[in-house]
Design an enzyme around this catalytic site. Structure first.
Site, mmCIF file in Angstrom:
data_model
loop_
_atom_site.group_PDB
_atom_site.id
_atom_site.type_symbol
_atom_site.label_atom_id
_atom_site.label_comp_id
_atom_site.label_asym_id
_atom_site.label_seq_id
_atom_site.Cartn_x
_atom_site.Cartn_y
_atom_site.Cartn_z
ATOM 1 N N GLN A 95 2.700 -54.563 -80.427
ATOM 2 C CA GLN A 95 3.336 -54.224 -79.156
ATOM 3 C C GLN A 95 3.791 -55.461 -78.379
ATOM 4 O O GLN A 95 3.373 -56.586 -78.659
ATOM 5 C CB GLN A 95 2.360 -53.425 -78.293
ATOM 6 C CG GLN A 95 2.113 -52.007 -78.766
ATOM 7 C CD GLN A 95 1.237 -51.263 -77.786
ATOM 8 O OE1 GLN A 95 0.127 -50.876 -78.111
ATOM 9 N NE2 GLN A 95 1.733 -51.044 -76.584
ATOM 10 N N HIS A 96 4.641 -55.199 -77.402
ATOM 11 C CA HIS A 96 4.988 -56.136 -76.316
ATOM 12 C C HIS A 96 5.883 -57.303 -76.702
ATOM 13 O O HIS A 96 6.436 -57.954 -75.824
ATOM 14 C CB HIS A 96 3.730 -56.740 -75.667
ATOM 15 C CG HIS A 96 2.739 -55.773 -75.139
ATOM 16 N ND1 HIS A 96 3.075 -54.747 -74.289
ATOM 17 C CD2 HIS A 96 1.404 -55.664 -75.346
ATOM 18 C CE1 HIS A 96 1.982 -54.059 -73.983
ATOM 19 N NE2 HIS A 96 0.969 -54.586 -74.617
ATOM 20 N N ASP A 252 1.560 -50.429 -82.415
ATOM 21 C CA ASP A 252 0.421 -50.354 -83.331
ATOM 22 C C ASP A 252 -0.702 -49.473 -82.815
ATOM 23 O O ASP A 252 -1.307 -48.702 -83.575
ATOM 24 C CB ASP A 252 -0.086 -51.753 -83.690
ATOM 25 C CG ASP A 252 -0.348 -52.648 -82.490
ATOM 26 O OD1 ASP A 252 -0.259 -52.192 -81.333
ATOM 27 O OD2 ASP A 252 -0.655 -53.835 -82.715
#
Length: 501
Positions: A95-96, A252
């Protein structure tokens, strides 16, 4: 492939910080018929001019998106003919991360990863400029921390303006791979909810926030609805059949929740490079202005309130190495307390922090210090647990323990001792890839992907009974965290997230 598959084959991908994993799964039974894995390289980056740009050392965490694609290809090639027979594929990804692409679709620079916390100054400024943590939590469901994409974009504009100006498209890591597969710019609501510029109330990008950070909404991918395809495999560049369905993919943590077939009220602790605690919910969580809980969306129309720490298995392994011990060489007792925040921390919100060791005595042993590191790593996750679940959790509800740490006795025993709860360790290991496979199977079969995973029995595993909660150890940890604020590098942020909240 071994035995004849009972149903169509699907591919689930886990493109993580460290590697690309691919599983070929029988959609009818959940049997993994082939698997492959190839490593990623994570490098460090510094701020503009090589200076410290806000995180403790100024060194970031970066990765070339092109190598994710190459690693995915290698992982699929290791799956052999099974991958070439797949009817659908889905990608779960870290992520991110901030992936910046130029007008030709090539990366402008290496991706800034989730654990790159150089954007701490930009995060503080954004909080102050846009109404404070409470306003952010209300608008986007979470208080953006330096892990979030919005803060990384602000860092890029400030420190590398030429790279920001050259950026025609912004993607998350899983979006990048999905787009390479399909030629379509598509994301999903789960991963989009971790950017800091997606509104959970409107299920859409927050254009006011995008204007504030200078990002054109046209640079972002469309957000697919749950169960909607992103497209189809467009070429034979990878060993996948042309025309195979490609699901939207997800982050994820959302993929792992799918992989477990989670129902509301079943909390999960994931012990990996990062530590996470989460549970699915049918209700949109209220924004947490302390920043402890991120009010993420999940991949199937519900919600995934989640807390995440930066320092988990790698931090404890590093402490063991410094002590000259193996990771299981823990000893009980003693008064030592450790907060192993070696890379800065996200929960509590301490991006500048380093590790803190307190309470040593002449009779303190190395094994007790190592146990203290385990305790410190688990402590913040358990502190967040009560904020995660919708209602007070009955004491007999087990924690689902996943990730690499779940296979370690010391990790399991620490979670049981500090939580006072039973623990279940699912037999299924590659839950992000399995969740992506369940999403692909759900798309192919027209089913709820979580129901697919439940049919596969992915949450079954070894059960470990509860032991009495070590309240004294938890109290020592809480007191040390409160007393060590100055040493941990806590900064004043007005009404910003409080450390230890």
């Amino acid at each position: 492939m071994g035995t004849q598959a009972a149903g169509p084959l699907v591919v689930g991908v886990d493109s993580s910080t460290q590697s690309a994993k691919a599983l070929v799964v029988d959609a009818a039974t959940g049997e993994v018929v082939a698997r492959g894995q190839a490593p990623h390289v994570v490098g460090g980056g510094t701020g503009a001019g090589g200076t410290d740009s806000g995180a403790g050392s100024g060194v970031g965490k970066e990765s070339d998106p092109e190598q994710w694609w190459q690693a995915l290809g290698e992982a699929l090639r290791q799956c052999g003919d099974a991958a070439r027979q797949a009817a659908a594929v889905s990608v779960g990804g870290q992520q991110h991360g901030l992936v910046t692409l130029d007008a030709s679709g090539r990366p402008v620079r290496p991706a800034l990863l989730w654990n790159d916390v150089r954007s701490a100054p930009q995060q503080r400024r954004l909080l102050a400029e846009f109404g404070g943590p409470r306003a952010w939590a209300r608008r986007v469901g979470s208080v953006p921390l330096p892990a979030f994409t919005v803060t990384k974009w602000a860092w890029l504009r400030e420190n590398e303006p030429a790279a920001a100006d050259a950026t025609a498209a912004v993607r998350l890591p899983h979006d990048y791979l999905t787009e390479r597969l399909t030629g379509e710019a598509v994301t999903d609501r789960g991963d989009a909810s971790g950017t800091g510029w997606w509104s959970p109330a409107d299920e859409a990008y927050d254009e006011e926030i995008l204007r504030h950070v200078g990002l054109d909404p046209k640079a972002l991918p469309r957000v697919a609805r749950p169960g909607e395809a992103a497209g189809t495999v467009r070429s034979g560049e990878l060993p996948l059949p042309k025309g195979a369905l490609v699901a939207a993919g997800t982050g994820d943590n959302m993929a792992a929740a799918l992989g477990l077939g989670l129902r509301p009220g079943r909390p999960v602790l994931s012990l990996g490079t990062s530590g996470t605690v989460y549970a699915v919910s049918d209700r949109r969580p209220p924004g947490d202005p302390t920043g402890t809980v991120a009010g993420f969306a999940d991949a199937r129309g519900g919600w995934l309130p989640l807390a995440c720490t930066l320092n988990c298995t790698l931090a404890v392994d590093r402490v063991a190495a410094l002590l000259g011990l193996e990771r299981e060489d823990v000893e009980p007792g003693g008064s030592a307390v450790m907060l192993p925040f070696l890379d800065g921390e996200r929960t509590p919100d301490l991006p500048h922090a380093s590790g803190l060791l307190h309470g040593l005595r002449h009779d303190t042993t190395r094994g007790q210090v190592l146990q203290a590191a385990y305790d410190g790593a688990v402590f913040a996750l358990l502190q967040a647990l009560d904020r995660i679940v919708d209602e007070e959790l009955p004491a007999d509800v087990p924690l689902l323990l996943i990730g690499g740490g779940a296979r370690g006795r010391a990790w399991r025993d620490t979670v049981r001792r500090l939580s006072g709860r039973p623990v279940v360790v699912p037999e299924a290991r590659e839950l992000v890839a399995l969740g992506a496979a369940a999403q692909a199977a759900g798309l192919l079969l027209g089913e709820d992907p979580a129901a697919v995973a439940r049919r596969w029995g992915t949450a079954r595993g070894a059960e470990y009974p509860a032991v009495p909660c070590d309240t004294a150890a938890r109290e020592r940890l809480a007191e040390t965290l409160a007393a060590g604020e100055g040493l941990l590098g806590i900064y004043g942020t007005g009404d910003g997230p409080a450390a230890g909240a």
